[in-house]
Design a protein around this motif. Structure first.
Motif, mmCIF file in Angstrom:
data_model
loop_
_atom_site.group_PDB
_atom_site.id
_atom_site.type_symbol
_atom_site.label_atom_id
_atom_site.label_comp_id
_atom_site.label_asym_id
_atom_site.label_seq_id
_atom_site.Cartn_x
_atom_site.Cartn_y
_atom_site.Cartn_z
ATOM 1 N N ASN B 20 0.834 -1.210 0.000
ATOM 2 C CA ASN B 20 0.000 0.000 0.000
ATOM 3 C C ASN B 20 0.866 1.256 0.000
ATOM 4 N N THR B 23 2.760 1.453 -3.494
ATOM 5 C CA THR B 23 1.961 1.889 -4.649
ATOM 6 C C THR B 23 1.492 3.335 -4.471
ATOM 7 N N ALA B 24 1.152 3.708 -3.242
ATOM 8 C CA ALA B 24 0.721 5.089 -3.013
ATOM 9 C C ALA B 24 1.873 6.045 -3.325
ATOM 10 N N ALA B 26 4.452 5.463 -5.333
ATOM 11 C CA ALA B 26 4.733 5.449 -6.776
ATOM 12 C C ALA B 26 3.670 6.249 -7.528
ATOM 13 N N ALA B 27 2.423 6.165 -7.071
ATOM 14 C CA ALA B 27 1.343 6.911 -7.733
ATOM 15 C C ALA B 27 1.474 8.408 -7.483
#
Lengths: 186, 129
Positions: B20, B23-24, B26-27
């Protein structure tokens, strides 16, 4: 909100998917276009504005409709000049300050109420972009009316909206409060 | 934003904590690298990732995961890679556990502690799970 270029439906998805999907969706837009992100994840209320700030996009507003949350984000970066935009009469912050120095002016600030409350130009009236159409009768149809926001994007859209109502007395002040050296009221 | 993560545990909760955040980040246009070591290797193991255990006594959370519509760990692994998160598997642990690069999800690189330290030395955020 009007002028939404794309809607992302991320209802039912849990963290971190709303942010991940938002990132992907905004990649498909051009600078200046607005993305509507529809979610039910309550963590997004705090997350999406922070995400926008850290990725160079402009967070516009949150609209709550029951359990559904709608976020509006304008894509950052260099804006491609478009025809509508070039018809707009625009002056700089400095030019506006010189005009305002000479006498009373009508200034409409189309940012959200919280942004307005945090600090605005003296004498400005707050009509958030989303309410411009329904509150158009509060904006004089005669005499110069100056429209301002944070970076010039929403002010341009407000001018477009009012232009479709036949208003021709609008002058955008850009960039606006995001780069404001003049006096501030709050 | 440069984010360095050490994943040293192999449970289901550990997987969500790691992926989590990864990905957060990277986003949010972050550069992210995860160093998988010891039980953490389970999180990128082709078979292991499908049967990550819940902590003992917490099995009842399975229903909560389903109701909250949380993505599966495998989905998060794919999402992380799609967003450019780099996976480094610890060579030493692989040797101890008899694991090969082929046992891990595609795109995983193998390196030692110094590989990770070289990346993490100027990271803005360093996390250990």
């Amino acid at each position: 909100m009007e002028n939404v270029a794309k809607t992302l439906d991320a209802k039912g998805l849990a963290c971190p998917m709303p942010v991940v999907r938002t990132k992907k969706a905004i990649e498909e837009l051009s600078a200046g276009e607005i993305l509507e992100v529809v979610v039910t994840d309550r963590g997004s209320i705090a997350d999406i504005p922070v995400w926008a700030k850290n990725t160079g996009h402009e967070y516009l507003e949150l609209v709550k409709e029951g359990d559904v949350l709608k976020h509006y984000v304008r894509k950052g970066g260099e804006q491609a000049p478009d025809k509508e935009e070039s018809k707009l009469k625009t002056i700089t912050n400095e030019e506006y300050l010189e005009i305002a120095d000479k006498g009373p002016v009508t200034l409409i600030d189309v940012r959200e109420p919280d942004e307005f409350a945090a600090g605005h130009a003296p004498g400005a009236k707050n009509i958030p972009l989303g309410q411009v159409e329904q509150r158009a009768d509060e904006i004089p149809a005669e005499g110069d009316v100056y429209i301002m926001c944070r970076s010039g994007g929403r002010a341009g859209m407000a001018c477009d909206t009012l232009g479709t109502l036949g208003r021709k007395n609008l002058i955008r002040v850009a960039p606006g409060m995001g780069d404001w050296d003049g006096p501030v009221e709050s | 934003m440069k984010v360095a993560i050490i994943a040293a545990n192999g449970g289901l909760f550990d997987a969500y904590k790691v992926f989590n955040i990864a990905t957060a980040a990277a986003a949010t246009d972050g550069e992210v690298e995860i160093f998988f070591t010891f039980e953490g290797l389970n999180l990128i193991h082709r078979e292991g990732v499908k049967q990550l255990p819940m902590p003992e006594g917490k099995e009842h959370f399975a229903e909560g995961f389903a109701n909250a519509n949380v993505p599966s760990v495998e989905e998060l692994v794919g999402m992380a890679q799609e967003l450019g998160v780099k996976f480094i598997a610890c060579q030493m642990t692989m040797d101890v556990m008899g694991l090969k690069k082929e046992n891990f999800t595609d795109g995983t690189e193998v390196g030692g502690a110094v590989t990770f330290l070289g990346y993490a030395k100027d990271a803005d955020i360093t996390l250990t799970f």
